[in-house]
Design an enzyme around this catalytic site. Structure first.
Site, PDB file in Angstrom:
ATOM      1  N   LYS A  54     -54.059 -34.857 -16.518  1.00 29.60           N
ATOM      2  CA  LYS A  54     -53.090 -33.928 -15.917  1.00 29.60           C
ATOM      3  C   LYS A  54     -53.187 -33.959 -14.390  1.00 29.60           C
ATOM      4  CE  LYS A  54     -53.420 -30.709 -19.806  1.00 29.60           C
ATOM      5  NZ  LYS A  54     -53.900 -29.368 -20.221  1.00 29.60           N
ATOM      6  N   ALA A  70     -57.101 -28.776 -15.862  1.00 27.23           N
ATOM      7  CA  ALA A  70     -58.008 -28.093 -16.792  1.00 27.23           C
ATOM      8  C   ALA A  70     -57.489 -28.247 -18.212  1.00 27.23           C
ATOM      9  CB  ALA A  70     -58.134 -26.616 -16.426  1.00 27.23           C
ATOM     10  N   ASP A  71     -58.407 -28.198 -19.143  1.00 28.70           N
ATOM     11  CA  ASP A  71     -58.026 -28.210 -20.549  1.00 28.70           C
ATOM     12  C   ASP A  71     -59.127 -27.539 -21.355  1.00 28.70           C
ATOM     13  OD1 ASP A  71     -55.701 -29.415 -22.189  1.00 28.70           O
ATOM     14  OD2 ASP A  71     -57.480 -29.732 -23.426  1.00 28.70           O
ATOM     15  N   GLN A  72     -58.764 -27.150 -22.561  1.00 34.91           N
ATOM     16  CA  GLN A  72     -59.703 -26.453 -23.438  1.00 34.91           C
ATOM     17  C   GLN A  72     -59.547 -26.966 -24.859  1.00 34.91           C
ATOM     18  OE1 GLN A  72     -59.080 -22.186 -24.445  1.00 34.91           O
ATOM     19  NE2 GLN A  72     -61.085 -21.900 -23.502  1.00 34.91           N
ATOM     20  N   ALA A 107     -62.834 -27.683 -19.659  1.00 36.58           N
ATOM     21  CA  ALA A 107     -63.133 -28.680 -18.632  1.00 36.58           C
ATOM     22  C   ALA A 107     -62.203 -28.456 -17.451  1.00 36.58           C
ATOM     23  CB  ALA A 107     -62.944 -30.090 -19.183  1.00 36.58           C
TER      24      ALA A 107
END
Length: 194
Positions: A54, A70-72, A107
């Site tokens: 991203k 960011a990602d989860q 993250a």
């Protein structure tokens, strides 16, 4: 620059007094997760790759800018969960998570000019209580479409807190952004006043 359409992440940055603009990256997260599933079953690695992808995509549109991606990921019993598509999907997810401990891994990656300059990954463990199906139906009625906006079909900071027995880990990580680590990085790099 925030490479995320997440209102929760934007709200965290705003409430922390961090100036930013949003530019959402077009990433087919499902395709990436599917291809990564064959390579690794490590949700932390997948969250990091998605966050970096991203940020790199948005960085290409903003030379010189520091871009935060960011990602989860949510995993329970070696199964990855995504945002539910509808009430039925939310109900199925919550029943699968009921009376179990699951892990939320968040993250965050910083990219400048297409290069990763920093990253951080953090996980939290959450244990849902053994709620009744009657409670679940009431929760879904009250929460409405909000259950479709987050993985796991809950927002811990609101009504979703009633689903839980215990939580271990950083609150911001649970919301989808390891904010304290990010602010430390921003201070160290002159983006925030030390």
């Amino acid at each position: 620059m925030l490479a995320s359409g997440s209102t929760a992440r934007a709200r965290m940055l705003e409430q922390a007094g961090i100036a930013f603009t949003v530019d959402v990256a077009a990433v087919d997260e499902e395709a990436v997760k599917h291809s990564m599933a064959a390579e690794t079953r490590n949700p932390a690695r997948v969250a990091e790759i998605l966050a970096e992808l991203k940020a790199v995509r948005v960085s290409a549109r903003h030379p010189g800018a520091l871009v935060i991606g960011a990602d989860q990921m949510l995993d329970c019993d070696n199964v990855w969960f995504d945002k539910p598509a509808d009430r039925q999907g939310a109900r199925a997810q919550l029943l699968a998570l009921r009376h179990k401990t699951h892990r939320l891994t968040s993250a965050v990656v910083a990219v400048r000019d297409g290069r990763r300059v920093w990253h951080h990954t953090e996980a939290a463990k959450l244990t849902m209580r053994n709620f009744s199906e009657n409670f679940l139906d009431g929760y879904l009625d009250q929460a409405g479409e909000a259950v479709q906006t987050s993985v796991g079909a809950y927002q811990l900071e609101g009504l979703g807190s009633q689903l839980f027995l215990s939580v271990e880990g950083d609150f911001f990580t649970i919301l989808g952004l390891p904010l304290l680590a990010l602010m430390d990085f921003l201070r160290e790099n002159g983006e925030l006043v030390p």
